[in-house]
Design a protein around this motif. Structure first.
Motif, PDB file in Angstrom:
ATOM      1  N   TRP A 158     171.464  27.934  -7.680  1.00 54.36           N
ATOM      2  CA  TRP A 158     170.714  28.023  -8.925  1.00 54.36           C
ATOM      3  C   TRP A 158     169.232  28.248  -8.687  1.00 54.36           C
ATOM      4  O   TRP A 158     168.554  28.888  -9.509  1.00 54.36           O
ATOM      5  CB  TRP A 158     170.926  26.748  -9.750  1.00 54.36           C
ATOM      6  CG  TRP A 158     172.287  26.660 -10.336  1.00 54.36           C
ATOM      7  CD1 TRP A 158     173.261  25.735 -10.067  1.00 54.36           C
ATOM      8  CD2 TRP A 158     172.869  27.572 -11.270  1.00 54.36           C
ATOM      9  NE1 TRP A 158     174.395  26.008 -10.768  1.00 54.36           N
ATOM     10  CE2 TRP A 158     174.189  27.128 -11.524  1.00 54.36           C
ATOM     11  CE3 TRP A 158     172.415  28.712 -11.916  1.00 54.36           C
ATOM     12  CZ2 TRP A 158     175.034  27.788 -12.401  1.00 54.36           C
ATOM     13  CZ3 TRP A 158     173.264  29.364 -12.784  1.00 54.36           C
ATOM     14  CH2 TRP A 158     174.557  28.904 -13.016  1.00 54.36           C
ATOM     15  N   MET A 159     168.698  27.735  -7.601  1.00 54.85           N
ATOM     16  CA  MET A 159     167.284  27.932  -7.318  1.00 54.85           C
ATOM     17  C   MET A 159     166.983  29.397  -7.019  1.00 54.85           C
ATOM     18  O   MET A 159     165.936  29.923  -7.414  1.00 54.85           O
ATOM     19  CB  MET A 159     166.845  27.042  -6.158  1.00 54.85           C
ATOM     20  CG  MET A 159     166.814  25.575  -6.521  1.00 54.85           C
ATOM     21  SD  MET A 159     166.131  24.560  -5.209  1.00 54.85           S
ATOM     22  CE  MET A 159     164.451  25.097  -5.230  1.00 54.85           C
ATOM     23  N   ILE A 160     167.895  30.082  -6.338  1.00 56.91           N
ATOM     24  CA  ILE A 160     167.691  31.508  -6.062  1.00 56.91           C
ATOM     25  C   ILE A 160     167.727  32.309  -7.359  1.00 56.91           C
ATOM     26  O   ILE A 160     166.886  33.184  -7.599  1.00 56.91           O
ATOM     27  CB  ILE A 160     168.751  32.016  -5.072  1.00 56.91           C
ATOM     28  CG1 ILE A 160     168.543  31.356  -3.704  1.00 56.91           C
ATOM     29  CG2 ILE A 160     168.688  33.530  -4.937  1.00 56.91           C
ATOM     30  CD1 ILE A 160     169.626  31.662  -2.709  1.00 56.91           C
ATOM     31  N   VAL A 161     168.699  31.981  -8.224  1.00 55.45           N
ATOM     32  CA  VAL A 161     168.767  32.656  -9.521  1.00 55.45           C
ATOM     33  C   VAL A 161     167.500  32.379 -10.331  1.00 55.45           C
ATOM     34  O   VAL A 161     166.930  33.283 -10.947  1.00 55.45           O
ATOM     35  CB  VAL A 161     170.025  32.207 -10.291  1.00 55.45           C
ATOM     36  CG1 VAL A 161     170.023  32.784 -11.712  1.00 55.45           C
ATOM     37  CG2 VAL A 161     171.280  32.635  -9.553  1.00 55.45           C
ATOM     38  N   SER A 162     167.042  31.123 -10.317  1.00 58.10           N
ATOM     39  CA  SER A 162     165.833  30.756 -11.059  1.00 58.10           C
ATOM     40  C   SER A 162     164.613  31.506 -10.543  1.00 58.10           C
ATOM     41  O   SER A 162     163.727  31.875 -11.319  1.00 58.10           O
ATOM     42  CB  SER A 162     165.588  29.245 -10.970  1.00 58.10           C
ATOM     43  OG  SER A 162     166.673  28.531 -11.521  1.00 58.10           O
ATOM     44  N   TYR A 163     164.566  31.729  -9.231  1.00 58.04           N
ATOM     45  CA  TYR A 163     163.435  32.476  -8.658  1.00 58.04           C
ATOM     46  C   TYR A 163     163.378  33.881  -9.230  1.00 58.04           C
ATOM     47  O   TYR A 163     162.305  34.379  -9.596  1.00 58.04           O
ATOM     48  CB  TYR A 163     163.577  32.531  -7.137  1.00 58.04           C
ATOM     49  CG  TYR A 163     162.552  33.415  -6.468  1.00 58.04           C
ATOM     50  CD1 TYR A 163     161.274  32.938  -6.207  1.00 58.04           C
ATOM     51  CD2 TYR A 163     162.854  34.728  -6.108  1.00 58.04           C
ATOM     52  CE1 TYR A 163     160.327  33.741  -5.596  1.00 58.04           C
ATOM     53  CE2 TYR A 163     161.916  35.543  -5.506  1.00 58.04           C
ATOM     54  CZ  TYR A 163     160.654  35.041  -5.252  1.00 58.04           C
ATOM     55  OH  TYR A 163     159.716  35.855  -4.652  1.00 58.04           O
ATOM     56  N   TYR A 164     164.525  34.536  -9.315  1.00 55.77           N
ATOM     57  CA  TYR A 164     164.550  35.885  -9.876  1.00 55.77           C
ATOM     58  C   TYR A 164     164.107  35.885 -11.339  1.00 55.77           C
ATOM     59  O   TYR A 164     163.309  36.729 -11.767  1.00 55.77           O
ATOM     60  CB  TYR A 164     165.954  36.475  -9.775  1.00 55.77           C
ATOM     61  CG  TYR A 164     166.257  37.126  -8.453  1.00 55.77           C
ATOM     62  CD1 TYR A 164     165.656  38.324  -8.099  1.00 55.77           C
ATOM     63  CD2 TYR A 164     167.144  36.549  -7.565  1.00 55.77           C
ATOM     64  CE1 TYR A 164     165.937  38.929  -6.889  1.00 55.77           C
ATOM     65  CE2 TYR A 164     167.430  37.152  -6.347  1.00 55.77           C
ATOM     66  CZ  TYR A 164     166.819  38.337  -6.020  1.00 55.77           C
ATOM     67  OH  TYR A 164     167.089  38.938  -4.825  1.00 55.77           O
ATOM     68  N   VAL A 165     164.635  34.949 -12.113  1.00 52.38           N
ATOM     69  CA  VAL A 165     164.286  34.899 -13.535  1.00 52.38           C
ATOM     70  C   VAL A 165     162.796  34.628 -13.710  1.00 52.38           C
ATOM     71  O   VAL A 165     162.124  35.271 -14.525  1.00 52.38           O
ATOM     72  CB  VAL A 165     165.133  33.828 -14.253  1.00 52.38           C
ATOM     73  CG1 VAL A 165     164.682  33.677 -15.702  1.00 52.38           C
ATOM     74  CG2 VAL A 165     166.610  34.200 -14.201  1.00 52.38           C
ATOM     75  N   ALA A 166     162.262  33.683 -12.928  1.00 51.09           N
ATOM     76  CA  ALA A 166     160.835  33.381 -13.019  1.00 51.09           C
ATOM     77  C   ALA A 166     159.990  34.579 -12.601  1.00 51.09           C
ATOM     78  O   ALA A 166     158.958  34.877 -13.217  1.00 51.09           O
ATOM     79  CB  ALA A 166     160.503  32.166 -12.149  1.00 51.09           C
ATOM     80  N   SER A 167     160.429  35.281 -11.554  1.00 54.70           N
ATOM     81  CA  SER A 167     159.704  36.475 -11.116  1.00 54.70           C
ATOM     82  C   SER A 167     159.703  37.542 -12.205  1.00 54.70           C
ATOM     83  O   SER A 167     158.690  38.210 -12.446  1.00 54.70           O
ATOM     84  CB  SER A 167     160.341  37.020  -9.830  1.00 54.70           C
ATOM     85  OG  SER A 167     159.671  38.182  -9.381  1.00 54.70           O
ATOM     86  N   GLY A 168     160.849  37.692 -12.897  1.00 53.95           N
ATOM     87  CA  GLY A 168     160.902  38.643 -13.998  1.00 53.95           C
ATOM     88  C   GLY A 168     159.990  38.250 -15.138  1.00 53.95           C
ATOM     89  O   GLY A 168     159.313  39.106 -15.726  1.00 53.95           O
ATOM     90  N   LEU A 169     159.942  36.956 -15.452  1.00 54.44           N
ATOM     91  CA  LEU A 169     159.054  36.491 -16.527  1.00 54.44           C
ATOM     92  C   LEU A 169     157.589  36.733 -16.181  1.00 54.44           C
ATOM     93  O   LEU A 169     156.780  37.098 -17.051  1.00 54.44           O
ATOM     94  CB  LEU A 169     159.298  35.000 -16.792  1.00 54.44           C
ATOM     95  CG  LEU A 169     160.631  34.641 -17.457  1.00 54.44           C
ATOM     96  CD1 LEU A 169     160.817  33.131 -17.501  1.00 54.44           C
ATOM     97  CD2 LEU A 169     160.695  35.230 -18.866  1.00 54.44           C
ATOM     98  N   LEU A 170     157.225  36.522 -14.911  1.00 53.58           N
ATOM     99  CA  LEU A 170     155.841  36.773 -14.496  1.00 53.58           C
ATOM    100  C   LEU A 170     155.461  38.249 -14.635  1.00 53.58           C
ATOM    101  O   LEU A 170     154.292  38.580 -14.851  1.00 53.58           O
ATOM    102  CB  LEU A 170     155.638  36.323 -13.050  1.00 53.58           C
ATOM    103  CG  LEU A 170     155.599  34.812 -12.805  1.00 53.58           C
ATOM    104  CD1 LEU A 170     155.533  34.515 -11.310  1.00 53.58           C
ATOM    105  CD2 LEU A 170     154.405  34.180 -13.520  1.00 53.58           C
TER     106      LEU A 170
END
Length: 261
Positions: A158-170
């Motif tokens: 889940w942390m890897i998935v969250s990293y992608y989502v956060a990167s997209g939001l940024l």
């Protein structure tokens, strides 16, 4: 007295390591440990290809301090020769840790090596703000969770998935969505750069999630992420694509297992 005391402390430390690393025996976690070690290998390789970047910054008379520190002088306590040993030792231990996790069942030794790698990388990393990168933050957190947090298999995923989502939001910012970065790096027309920027945001925010929730389309999500990382590599940002592609392949394997392929 000193030698027996030292041996006793080493035995206690090894026993503690065996207890902490006892749950790393599963094949999934062994592979994940190998991927984390490969992340360190890729970090060393990119720094080495950049003319030993941490050593350059360490020798600089004008370091760029982290905002948390009032000055950078305290990180210059080690001699340049010792820093060079730490830097190249970081690369050697990373290769050794990857081999141990991926090709042996010596989980305790792999755990000890990952702890040492985390220490070495921290010493190299904190000396200059110019070494900062979002993917390094992710690797630090993933390593800490892998080494010390129970029930880590799902958490790491889940942390890897969250990293992608956060990167997209940024990237949902005018600076990125104007397409100027792609226009400058790849010499694209500005309008095409805008479209590429928008598509990369969608891929980062949707594709990792689709690997687990929309299993009918997991092949599309998987190859979308690989194409995205290939594009970023071609555009001149190699570190993140290299490291994240290793984790994406593991996410792909987990998705296939969940699907029953």
């Amino acid at each position: 007295m000193i030698v027996p005391l030292f041996i006793c402390r080493c035995e206690r430390l090894w026993s503690f390591s065996k207890v902490i690393s006892g749950k790393l025996k599963s094949p999934v976690l062994q592979i994940f440990g190998g991927l984390l070690a490969l992340g360190h290998c890729l970090t060393y390789w990119t720094w080495f290809q950049s003319d030993n970047l941490p050593l350059q910054y360490y020798a600089s008379a004008q370091p760029m301090c982290w905002s948390l520190f009032e000055s950078c002088h305290w990180v210059k306590m080690l001699s340049p020769s010792l820093m060079e040993i730490i830097f190249h030792g970081f690369g050697v231990l990373a290769v050794l840790a990857a081999a141990i996790f991926l090709f042996t069942r010596l989980a305790t030794l792999g755990w000890v090596l990952l702890c040492t790698l985390l220490l070495f990388k921290s010493i190299l990393y904190i000396q200059d703000l110019r070494l900062s990168h979002n993917v390094h933050y992710l690797l630090f957190v993933l390593n800490l969770c892998f080494l010390f947090v129970p029930n880590k298999a799902n958490l790491l995923r889940w942390m890897i998935v969250s990293y992608y989502v956060a990167s997209g939001l940024l990237k949902l910012s005018p600076n990125w969505l104007t397409g100027r970065w792609f226009a400058d790096q790849m010499h694209l027309p500005i309008k095409l750069g805008e479209w590429v920027s928008a598509v990369t945001v969608l891929v980062e925010m949707l594709a990792p999630v689709a690997l687990f929730w929309d299993l009918r389309n997991f092949l599309l999500a998987y190859f979308s992420l690989l194409i995205y990382h290939g594009l970023m590599w071609y555009a001149g940002a190699p570190l993140e694509p290299l490291i994240m592609s290793t984790f994406i392949n593991r996410l792909f394997a987990l998705s296939r297992a969940k699907l029953g392929c």
